[in-house]
Write a protein that holds these residues in place. Structure first.
Motif, PDB file in Angstrom:
ATOM      1  N   GLU A 393       0.837  -0.952  -0.242  1.00 40.69           N
ATOM      2  CA  GLU A 393       0.095  -0.412  -0.146  1.00 40.69           C
ATOM      3  C   GLU A 393       0.573   1.688   0.014  1.00 40.69           C
ATOM      4  OE1 GLU A 393      -1.477   2.976   2.639  1.00 40.69           O
ATOM      5  OE2 GLU A 393      -1.786   1.173   3.459  1.00 40.69           O
ATOM      6  N   ILE A 394       1.858   1.138   0.573  1.00 41.07           N
ATOM      7  CA  ILE A 394       2.256   2.349   0.692  1.00 41.07           C
ATOM      8  C   ILE A 394       3.479   2.549  -0.811  1.00 41.07           C
ATOM      9  CG2 ILE A 394       4.681   3.113   1.635  1.00 41.07           C
ATOM     10  CD1 ILE A 394       3.589   2.107   4.574  1.00 41.07           C
ATOM     11  N   SER A 395       3.627   1.118  -0.831  1.00 47.91           N
ATOM     12  CA  SER A 395       4.515   1.145  -2.472  1.00 47.91           C
ATOM     13  C   SER A 395       3.885   3.068  -3.401  1.00 47.91           C
ATOM     14  CB  SER A 395       5.034   0.011  -2.777  1.00 47.91           C
ATOM     15  OG  SER A 395       4.304  -0.069  -3.589  1.00 47.91           O
ATOM     16  N   LYS A 396       2.779   2.250  -3.139  1.00 49.92           N
ATOM     17  CA  LYS A 396       1.868   2.452  -4.477  1.00 49.92           C
ATOM     18  C   LYS A 396       1.941   3.971  -4.401  1.00 49.92           C
ATOM     19  CE  LYS A 396      -1.550  -0.676  -5.846  1.00 49.92           C
ATOM     20  NZ  LYS A 396      -1.620  -2.007  -4.978  1.00 49.92           N
ATOM     21  N   ARG A 397       2.064   5.193  -3.295  1.00 56.05           N
ATOM     22  CA  ARG A 397       2.339   6.059  -3.024  1.00 56.05           C
ATOM     23  C   ARG A 397       3.749   6.670  -3.368  1.00 56.05           C
ATOM     24  NH1 ARG A 397       1.418   6.951   2.867  1.00 56.05           N
ATOM     25  NH2 ARG A 397       0.716   4.637   2.895  1.00 56.05           N
ATOM     26  N   THR A 398       4.152   5.438  -2.868  1.00 48.99           N
ATOM     27  CA  THR A 398       5.929   6.350  -3.267  1.00 48.99           C
ATOM     28  C   THR A 398       7.095   5.784  -4.394  1.00 48.99           C
ATOM     29  OG1 THR A 398       6.781   3.886  -2.320  1.00 48.99           O
ATOM     30  CG2 THR A 398       6.563   5.728  -0.914  1.00 48.99           C
ATOM     31  N   GLY A 399       5.839   5.492  -5.581  1.00 44.14           N
ATOM     32  CA  GLY A 399       5.789   4.856  -6.676  1.00 44.14           C
ATOM     33  C   GLY A 399       6.921   4.256  -6.915  1.00 44.14           C
ATOM     34  N   GLU A 400       7.646   3.659  -6.063  1.00 42.00           N
ATOM     35  CA  GLU A 400       8.187   2.263  -5.787  1.00 42.00           C
ATOM     36  C   GLU A 400       7.218   1.119  -5.742  1.00 42.00           C
ATOM     37  OE1 GLU A 400      12.141   4.498  -3.737  1.00 42.00           O
ATOM     38  OE2 GLU A 400      10.546   3.574  -2.521  1.00 42.00           O
ATOM     39  N   ARG A 401       7.363   0.539  -7.283  1.00 47.76           N
ATOM     40  CA  ARG A 401       6.684  -0.602  -7.803  1.00 47.76           C
ATOM     41  C   ARG A 401       6.874  -2.083  -7.586  1.00 47.76           C
ATOM     42  NH1 ARG A 401       3.335   0.299 -12.807  1.00 47.76           N
ATOM     43  NH2 ARG A 401       3.019  -2.195 -12.219  1.00 47.76           N
ATOM     44  N   LEU A 402       5.874  -2.405  -6.450  1.00 44.39           N
ATOM     45  CA  LEU A 402       6.519  -3.493  -6.308  1.00 44.39           C
ATOM     46  C   LEU A 402       5.019  -4.622  -6.550  1.00 44.39           C
ATOM     47  CD1 LEU A 402       6.735  -3.128  -2.258  1.00 44.39           C
ATOM     48  CD2 LEU A 402       8.671  -3.629  -3.769  1.00 44.39           C
ATOM     49  N   TRP A 403       5.802  -6.387  -6.683  1.00 44.73           N
ATOM     50  CA  TRP A 403       4.636  -7.320  -7.364  1.00 44.73           C
ATOM     51  C   TRP A 403       5.056  -8.363  -6.011  1.00 44.73           C
ATOM     52  CZ3 TRP A 403       0.061  -5.886  -9.501  1.00 44.73           C
ATOM     53  CH2 TRP A 403      -0.767  -7.015  -9.874  1.00 44.73           C
ATOM     54  N   LYS A 404       3.494  -8.896  -5.532  1.00 42.70           N
ATOM     55  CA  LYS A 404       3.709 -10.396  -4.347  1.00 42.70           C
ATOM     56  C   LYS A 404       3.756 -11.328  -5.254  1.00 42.70           C
ATOM     57  CE  LYS A 404       1.707 -12.260  -0.956  1.00 42.70           C
ATOM     58  NZ  LYS A 404       0.432 -12.708  -0.339  1.00 42.70           N
TER      59      LYS A 404
END
Ligand code: BES
Ligand code: MN
Ligand code: ZN
Length: 487
Positions: A393-404
């Motif tokens: 959820e945080i990464s959606k705001r920081t723009g540092e894309r993560l995928w589980k």
């Protein structure tokens, strides 16, 4: 850099660059809010002629001669209802970068919802990132007018958002500076010196272990990786002690391979370049704890780096070797290029002994992760969905894309079984990011919430994009720092 709200009574015509972040609209309706008079009319005609519609990633630079103003620049941030943080960050970057590249020092920005903290944070981040250059080893070209912008003012901004965004982006820049340094400059000892400097400057506790201590502490996996190099390994532990009683204890573990040649299973030349970046996880962790200290987070934060150089010297560890990690598990080596997980094994075992509330590790761990997700998204693995989801959820705001990515495939897990030891250090190419994560899990305490971020390739920007220039990205520093602020 300083980012502030425009003071009342100050005219925007006193600024050399006027930047406007504009939502999507018909050219006739694109917001030109701070502009007045002839400049406004002129810009409206340009916007209509150029058919500028505020789409994300688009921009329009309009030369203007009015007072001190040299140009007005519009950057699109997409539809109103979109979560626009990433395009705001990129827009602020573009405008400030355009100013910096001409040597203009006075910049004013206008953005919708700039009075909101998150929005102001993104603006400050983009503005600070625009000053980033790694040029210390180059002579300046004669026609290069680039000058870092020292002051940016924003029309109706949020001061708290500005100071947070500034710290977050500066900590990302700190991580990038370190990661961009080549292996002949930063070896494990030098990385430890950097950690000590950081501790000194920001009130952190710092402990460094040399190779003798590493052996004495039973870090047999980590130690083996460091043996092939003339530059000895170092175990680095930094602690942020919060004022008053700590709310939580969070441990960040960063992969700190200062150069990865592959060891005896040496890499082909094409794969060895950019391997100075194999310490990027460590750099991100240092950036994040730096931010935690500056922003005075209420948690105890520990940063752990098992720093080593993976080289094929005469004392190097070999394929077929069987090593014993700190938690007693034995590891058969089938590839000396799968070294990161060995250093992390001991670091994670150590981290688990601290019995923290959470462990997050970040590592340029597998080419397979980059093959799966591309080089713009990092993989997230976890034994605890609540912690994993929080970071996503945080990464959606920081723009540092993560995928589980999943860790529940029993057949994949079989690949890290060895006939001679408790485990083996690499599986097959298929699912390589997952088997690496499964390997790490063997060294994490059973009930400790843990997230592993595989940032292979996301750590390095091959072609300039968004708010990034070529070189180290500092990926993860802002997301980890935000976690420390929000958890
Ligand atoms: N540092 C590399 C992973 C890497 C690859 C980082 C590309 C950044 C960009 C890691 O140590 C490595 O060599 N991994 C091997 C593992 C394999 C031998 C099981 C890989 O990915 O090929
Ligand atoms: Mn490797
Ligand atoms: Zn590596």
């Amino acid at each position: 850099m300083n980012v502030k709200t425009l003071e009342e009574g100050v005219k925007i015509e006193a600024y050399e660059v006027i930047g406007i972040l504009a939502h999507e609209a018909e050219p006739e309706n694109i917001s030109l809010d701070p502009l007045r008079g002839e400049t406004r009319d002129f810009c409206r005609r340009c916007v209509v002629n150029e058919n500028f519609r505020g789409k994300p990633g688009t921009s329009l630079k309009i030369p203007v001669a009015d007072g001190a103003v040299k140009f007005v620049m519009l950057c699109g941030i997409g539809k109103c209802e979109d979560s626009a943080e990433e395009s705001v960050r990129e827009g602020a970057f573009r405008i400030v970068r355009a100013a910096a590249s001409k040597g203009y020092e006075k910049v004013v920005l206008q953005a919708p919802k700039a009075n909101e903290k998150v929005r102001s944070r993104s603006i400050a981040e983009g503005a600070v990132l625009a000053n980033y250059r790694f040029d210390k080893y180059m002579k300046k070209e004669a026609d290069d007018k680039f000058k870092a912008v020292e002051n940016v003012v924003v029309i109706e901004g949020n001061e708290e958002g500005f100071s947070e965004g500034k710290v977050l982006a500066e900590c990302q820049a700190y991580a990038r500076d370190l990661a961009n340094e080549p292996g002949n400059v930063i070896n494990p000892e030098v990385l430890a010196d950097k950690a000590e400097e950081l501790a000194e400057a920001f009130g952190l506790e710092c402990e460094i272990w040399d190779e003798e201590k590493i052996v004495a502490e039973n870090m047999g996996a980590f130690y083996a990786v460091g043996r092939g190099s003339e530059n000895p390994p170092r175990f680095i532990r930094l602690t942020w002690p919060p004022k008053g009683e700590a709310k939580k204890h969070i441990v960040l573990v960063g992969k700190g391979i200062t150069f990865d040649s592959g060891g005896l299973d040496i890499k082909p030349a094409d794969y060895m370049t950019t391997m100075k970046g194999d310490k990027s996880g460590a750099c991100a962790v240092l950036g994040a704890i730096r931010a935690a200290a500056i922003l005075n987070v209420p948690h105890k934060v520990t940063a752990i780096i098992a720093a080593a150089e993976n080289m094929p010297g005469g004392a190097a560890y070999r394929p077929d070797d069987i090593l014993t990690a700190r938690n007693g598990k034995t590891i058969e080596i089938n590839n000396t290029d799968a070294e990161g997980r060995l250093t992390l094994a001991d670091a994670l075992a150590f981290a688990s002994e601290l019995q923290p509330d959470a462990i997050v590790d970040i590592a340029t761990l597998t080419g397979a992760c980059a093959v799966a997700l591309g080089s713009y998204t990092a993989g997230l693995f976890t034994n605890n969905d609540a912690l994993g989801d929080k970071i996503l959820e945080i990464s959606k705001r920081t723009g540092e894309r993560l995928w589980k990515l999943p860790m529940d495939d029993p057949n994949l897990r079989k690949q890290i079984k060895s006939p001679f030891a408790d485990t083996v250090n690499s599986g097959s190419r298929y699912g390589g990011a997952i088997t690496a994560a499964m390997f790490l899990e063997e060294f994490v305490g059973k009930d400790i919430p843990w997230v592993h971020l595989d940032i292979a390739a996301a750590d390095f920007i091959k072609e300039p994009r968004g708010y990034y220039v070529k070189g180290a990205s500092g990926f993860g520093a802002r997301t980890l720092a935000s976690l420390l602020m929000e958890c």
